[in-house]
Design a protein around this motif. Structure first.
Motif, PDB file in Angstrom:
ATOM      1  N   ALA A 103      -7.820  -7.059 -12.378  1.00 40.24           N
ATOM      2  CA  ALA A 103      -8.059  -8.282 -11.596  1.00 40.24           C
ATOM      3  C   ALA A 103      -8.244  -7.955 -10.125  1.00 40.24           C
ATOM      4  N   SER A 104      -8.949  -6.868  -9.832  1.00 39.85           N
ATOM      5  CA  SER A 104      -9.069  -6.425  -8.452  1.00 39.85           C
ATOM      6  C   SER A 104     -10.359  -6.870  -7.790  1.00 39.85           C
ATOM      7  N   ASP A 105     -11.182  -7.638  -8.472  1.00 40.27           N
ATOM      8  CA  ASP A 105     -12.406  -8.164  -7.876  1.00 40.27           C
ATOM      9  C   ASP A 105     -12.777  -9.443  -8.598  1.00 40.27           C
ATOM     10  N   ILE A 140     -11.524  -0.238  -3.064  1.00 34.09           N
ATOM     11  CA  ILE A 140     -11.379   1.212  -3.110  1.00 34.09           C
ATOM     12  C   ILE A 140     -11.048   1.653  -4.529  1.00 34.09           C
ATOM     13  N   ALA A 141     -11.186   2.907  -4.778  1.00 35.70           N
ATOM     14  CA  ALA A 141     -10.899   3.459  -6.103  1.00 35.70           C
ATOM     15  C   ALA A 141      -9.404   3.472  -6.365  1.00 35.70           C
ATOM     16  N   ALA A 142      -9.025   3.458  -7.639  1.00 35.00           N
ATOM     17  CA  ALA A 142      -7.615   3.443  -8.019  1.00 35.00           C
ATOM     18  C   ALA A 142      -6.996   4.816  -7.876  1.00 35.00           C
ATOM     19  N   CYS A 143      -5.668   4.811  -7.782  1.00 35.14           N
ATOM     20  CA  CYS A 143      -4.921   6.066  -7.767  1.00 35.14           C
ATOM     21  C   CYS A 143      -3.903   6.050  -8.885  1.00 35.14           C
ATOM     22  N   SER A 144      -3.174   7.135  -9.087  1.00 35.40           N
ATOM     23  CA  SER A 144      -2.269   7.257 -10.238  1.00 35.40           C
ATOM     24  C   SER A 144      -1.157   6.245 -10.182  1.00 35.40           C
ATOM     25  N   GLY A 145      -0.608   5.864 -11.348  1.00 37.70           N
ATOM     26  CA  GLY A 145       0.457   4.893 -11.384  1.00 37.70           C
ATOM     27  C   GLY A 145       1.315   5.036 -12.613  1.00 37.70           C
ATOM     28  N   GLY A 146       2.229   4.021 -12.788  1.00 39.45           N
ATOM     29  CA  GLY A 146       3.139   4.075 -13.922  1.00 39.45           C
ATOM     30  C   GLY A 146       3.314   2.721 -14.543  1.00 39.45           C
ATOM     31  N   ASN A 153      -5.829  -5.895   5.560  1.00 36.83           N
ATOM     32  CA  ASN A 153      -6.140  -4.863   4.571  1.00 36.83           C
ATOM     33  C   ASN A 153      -5.682  -3.476   5.022  1.00 36.83           C
ATOM     34  N   ASP A 154      -4.601  -3.435   5.802  1.00 36.92           N
ATOM     35  CA  ASP A 154      -4.138  -2.155   6.321  1.00 36.92           C
ATOM     36  C   ASP A 154      -2.645  -1.941   6.079  1.00 36.92           C
ATOM     37  N   ALA A 155      -2.061  -2.698   5.126  1.00 38.53           N
ATOM     38  CA  ALA A 155      -0.638  -2.532   4.802  1.00 38.53           C
ATOM     39  C   ALA A 155      -0.441  -2.713   3.307  1.00 38.53           C
ATOM     40  N   GLU A 156       0.623  -2.112   2.791  1.00 36.01           N
ATOM     41  CA  GLU A 156       0.967  -2.227   1.373  1.00 36.01           C
ATOM     42  C   GLU A 156       2.476  -2.334   1.245  1.00 36.01           C
ATOM     43  N   ASP A 157       2.922  -2.816   0.103  1.00 35.33           N
ATOM     44  CA  ASP A 157       4.361  -2.911  -0.171  1.00 35.33           C
ATOM     45  C   ASP A 157       4.562  -2.817  -1.679  1.00 35.33           C
ATOM     46  N   PHE A 158       5.023  -1.632  -2.138  1.00 36.42           N
ATOM     47  CA  PHE A 158       5.240  -1.436  -3.577  1.00 36.42           C
ATOM     48  C   PHE A 158       6.649  -1.829  -3.989  1.00 36.42           C
ATOM     49  N   ARG A 159       7.499  -2.183  -2.994  1.00 34.47           N
ATOM     50  CA  ARG A 159       8.883  -2.539  -3.313  1.00 34.47           C
ATOM     51  C   ARG A 159       9.080  -4.041  -3.483  1.00 34.47           C
ATOM     52  N   VAL A 211       1.110  -6.409  -3.275  1.00 34.75           N
ATOM     53  CA  VAL A 211      -0.007  -5.999  -2.432  1.00 34.75           C
ATOM     54  C   VAL A 211       0.124  -4.495  -2.285  1.00 34.75           C
ATOM     55  N   CYS A 212      -0.569  -3.780  -3.149  1.00 32.60           N
ATOM     56  CA  CYS A 212      -0.465  -2.333  -3.210  1.00 32.60           C
ATOM     57  C   CYS A 212      -1.551  -1.827  -4.145  1.00 32.60           C
ATOM     58  N   PRO A 213      -2.302  -0.796  -3.759  1.00 31.65           N
ATOM     59  CA  PRO A 213      -2.210   0.036  -2.566  1.00 31.65           C
ATOM     60  C   PRO A 213      -2.898  -0.627  -1.378  1.00 31.65           C
ATOM     61  N   LEU A 214      -3.206   0.181  -0.343  1.00 29.77           N
ATOM     62  CA  LEU A 214      -3.955  -0.353   0.787  1.00 29.77           C
ATOM     63  C   LEU A 214      -5.257  -0.965   0.300  1.00 29.77           C
ATOM     64  N   GLU A 215      -5.616  -2.081   0.931  1.00 25.50           N
ATOM     65  CA  GLU A 215      -6.839  -2.823   0.627  1.00 25.50           C
ATOM     66  C   GLU A 215      -6.808  -3.438  -0.766  1.00 25.50           C
TER      67      GLU A 215
END
Length: 687
Positions: free
Chosen positions: A39-41, A13-19, A144-150, A58-62
């Protein structure tokens, strides 16, 4: 020894904003926002050195984190540990190791964790067998239906040589030749690793297998296959991860030939490259002279020709054998002629006498001698054993399978013996008896006190069969005593009781007793009218025998004075012998009188007497106008209605075809006689 499986393609999937960036994922502190790095593919996979710890999210989804790695020459194992920093995470960690093709892109998945090992927050630790070369490794959430940014994950990998010097031996074609009598060391080193060993067995040999291993991270398992690939044996230590393995198995084989012994994990999902096992294989002389006789097709004949049931028990047919391995069933066949109303008796006993008491207790706990009578069920034709799980006999409850082991299956058919007999019909178990191993209570039993003989004995009716089969083995089929011979004896005769079958024959007495089903087979007996001179004089008695175990003899007589009351007498005589004979009288299916009470004794003296009469001191026995028209007499052994294993003397379910009883029923008064029925006792006007 590689392990290859399918892998579902990943969706990018396409990327989203980050820091802030950490390794291959960008995280904005305090926000559930993240984006992929380069390194996403596979095309942007990060290169890392095996043995280097890698941390990521493992973040974001997928999200998929791709890596490149090399397995160097000389290495055959790839180990991976993958865990989140905290188990309280929605992510189900997973990974896949892809081989690299000539174009430098992922080809096929050669390693991944078992689905049973994947779970929310679950850490992974597996070893895979791989060939040297270039690989891609991807880490992701399983669905591919969960994420964890913590919570980041940490991944550590390792490559090393296979410690098993017998490799490669993953199949029968590349099996390691077994060194007879010499311990061989091996490893279940990776997921899917199966170590195959070959052994040639000659006629008259037993296979002895010992597998030993310290505590490991898999469940050590032994399987034995014949040359056609048919599984013959499976032994598993299901507690291999918490308890050391010590499998010791004897196996009787179908015959001489090449066999394969396979050591593996129970489901090929786990392994342990750090813990070796030791396999020792021996060939032992089989002392059972009748092998192979593990199926009715190979049954040992007990007589060279058909045996006629004579008036008495003739010579016993006797042989010896051994229960050489778990599941060793020894089949015997006895052809018969003219046994229209016969009795068969069979006894098997392990010859443990003379051995130390403790050894006898160990044998009794391990093996319980068992003998089963199997008859052909003519309405159930068959071509193979698989046809005989059930019989062509419909049922709704067990009693409708009387004489067929009283087992009604869920499909509404009586259970079969799961064997197709040589006659082309299914075998049906009729009766089975086993040795009951008593508990050994050390606090109240001297160490030199041996258990009761390890013996099983059955007796049963024969109703015109031309052949019967008998099966000898261990009750639970999980014990063996290859060095302990058994003796097996069988004998037949005509049943002297001409009133048979006047009961519903079952393997065990039904509780509660199906009285009406038995009474439907009761033999009619006359009531002599002594008021007109037709009295019981000893020459007109009905004679019978309790000729086999659980023999219940039912008789019926009609009300001698319908619509009124009269006095009745039952005269009886019982010969001396082991049967503790009891006579019960029923009106309809209601138990009413007992002709005489008796205590259980190993041997009973002869007795005679009468129930009822017309003089003082006689019991008050009569026919009552409110009883209906039918009376029944049941003759049985005292304990035949109580066959439970907790009986103080379960061996006291006695029978003896030479011990006779006789009785005669007579009307002695056309009224309620005085005495004995008018002195405060139960009167004719009360049922």
């Amino acid at each position: 020894m590689s392990y290859v499986s399918k892998w579902i393609p990943f969706v990018l999937i396409a990327a989203c904003s980050g820091g802030t960036t950490e390794n291959n994922t960008v995280v904005e502190p305090g926000q559930s926002k993240c984006e992929r790095d380069d390194a996403s593919d596979p095309a942007t996979a990060a290169t890392f050195a095996v043995g280097e710890a890698v941390t990521g999210y493992v973040c974001p989804l997928e999200d998929e984190d791709w890596f490149k790695l090399s397995v160097p020459a000389g290495s055959a194992l790839f180990g991976i540990e993958l865990a989140l920093s905290a188990p309280l995470s929605p992510v189900e960690l997973s990974y896949a190791l892809w081989s690299s093709n000539a174009a430098g892109t992922p080809d096929i998945v050669v390693a991944q964790p078992p689905s049973t090992g994947i779970g929310i927050g679950q850490a992974l630790n597996y070893t895979h067998c791989v060939a040297p070369g270039e690989y891609f490794l991807v880490v992701r959430d399983s669905g591919n239906d969960a994420e964890d940014f913590r919570h980041p994950y940490t991944m550590t990998t390792v490559t090393k040589p296979d410690p098993d010097t017998h490799e490669p031996n993953p199949a029968a074609a590349t099996a390691t030749v077994t060194a007879i009598g010499t311990p061989q060391t091996g490893y279940v080193a990776c997921r899917g690793d199966e170590d195959w060993y070959s052994v040639d067995v000659a006629d008259g040999q037993l296979l002895s297998i010992q597998l030993a291993s310290p505590i490991a991270t898999y469940q050590p398992t032994i399987r034995v296959f014949d040359a056609a690939g048919e599984l013959l044996v499976e032994e598993i230590n299901p507690s291999g991860s918490v308890q050391a393995t010590a499998i010791n198995r004897y196996q009787v084989l179908p015959g001489a030939g090449a066999y394969s012994i396979v050591v593996s994990d129970d489901d090929n999902e786990n392994a342990d490259p750090n813990v070796p096992y030791t396999l020792t294989v021996n060939l032992v002389t089989d002392t059972d002279p009748n092998e192979p006789n593990n199926h009715p097709d190979e049954a040992t004949p007990l007589s060279p020709s058909a045996t006629t049931c004579g008036a008495n028990f003739g010579s016993s047919f006797s042989t010896t054998g051994t229960i050489g391995s778990p599941g060793d069933d020894d089949w015997f066949v006895l052809p018969l002629n003219g046994c229209t109303n016969g009795i068969i008796e069979a006894t098997v006993e392990l010859q443990t006498a003379g051995r130390p008491a403790m050894e006898q207790w160990d044998i009794a706990a391990n093996v319980q001698a068992t003998v089963t009578l199997v008859k052909g069920h003519t309405p159930s034709p068959c071509a193979a054993d698989g046809d005989c799980t059930s019989l062509q006999a419909a049922c709704e409850e067990p009693l409708e399978c009387a004489g067929l082991f009283e087992t009604c299956l869920n499909d509404g058919l009586c259970a079969g013996a799961t064997v197709c007999l040589p006659e082309g019909v299914c075998g049906a178990n009729q009766t089975q008896r086993r040795y009951l191993c008593p508990p050994r209570l050390a606090e109240c039993m001297p160490s030199n006190t041996a258990p009761q003989p390890n013996r099983a004995r059955l007796s049963a009716p024969i109703r015109g069969e031309s052949v019967v089969y008998l099966r000898v083995g261990d009750f639970q089929s999980n014990g063996a005593a290859p060095d302990v011979p058994y003796t097996f004896t069988v004998r037949v005769r005509q049943d002297p009781d001409t009133n048979e079958g006047n009961n519903l024959y079952t393997n065990e007495i039904q509780n509660p007793l199906p009285i009406r089903a038995h009474q439907s087979l009761a033999v009619d007996v006359p009531v002599h009218d002594c008021t007109v001179g037709d009295c019981c004089d000893g020459t007109n008695n009905i004679t019978g025998n309790i000729g086999y175990e659980f023999d219940l003899d039912w008789y019926h007589y009609t009300h001698p004075c319908p619509g009124t009351d009269c006095t009745v007498r039952v005269n009886y005589q019982v010969g001396a012998g082991p049967v503790d004979l009891v006579m019960n009288i029923f009106f309809g299916d209601n138990l009413w009188f007992t002709a005489f009470d008796i205590d259980e004794q190993p041997m009973q003296a002869a007795i005679s007497g009468a129930l009822g009469g017309t003089t003082a001191g006689d019991s008050c026995f009569y026919a009552f106008n409110g009883h209906g028209n039918d009376y029944y007499i049941l003759a049985r052994d005292l304990n035949s209605l109580y066959p439970d294993e907790e009986n103080i003397r379960p061996e006291s379910k006695d029978w003896d075809s030479d011990q006779t009883y006789s009785f005669c029923v007579e009307k002695v008064s056309n009224t309620c006689s005085v005495p004995p029925c008018s002195t405060g006792m139960l009167g004719c006007d009360s049922p």
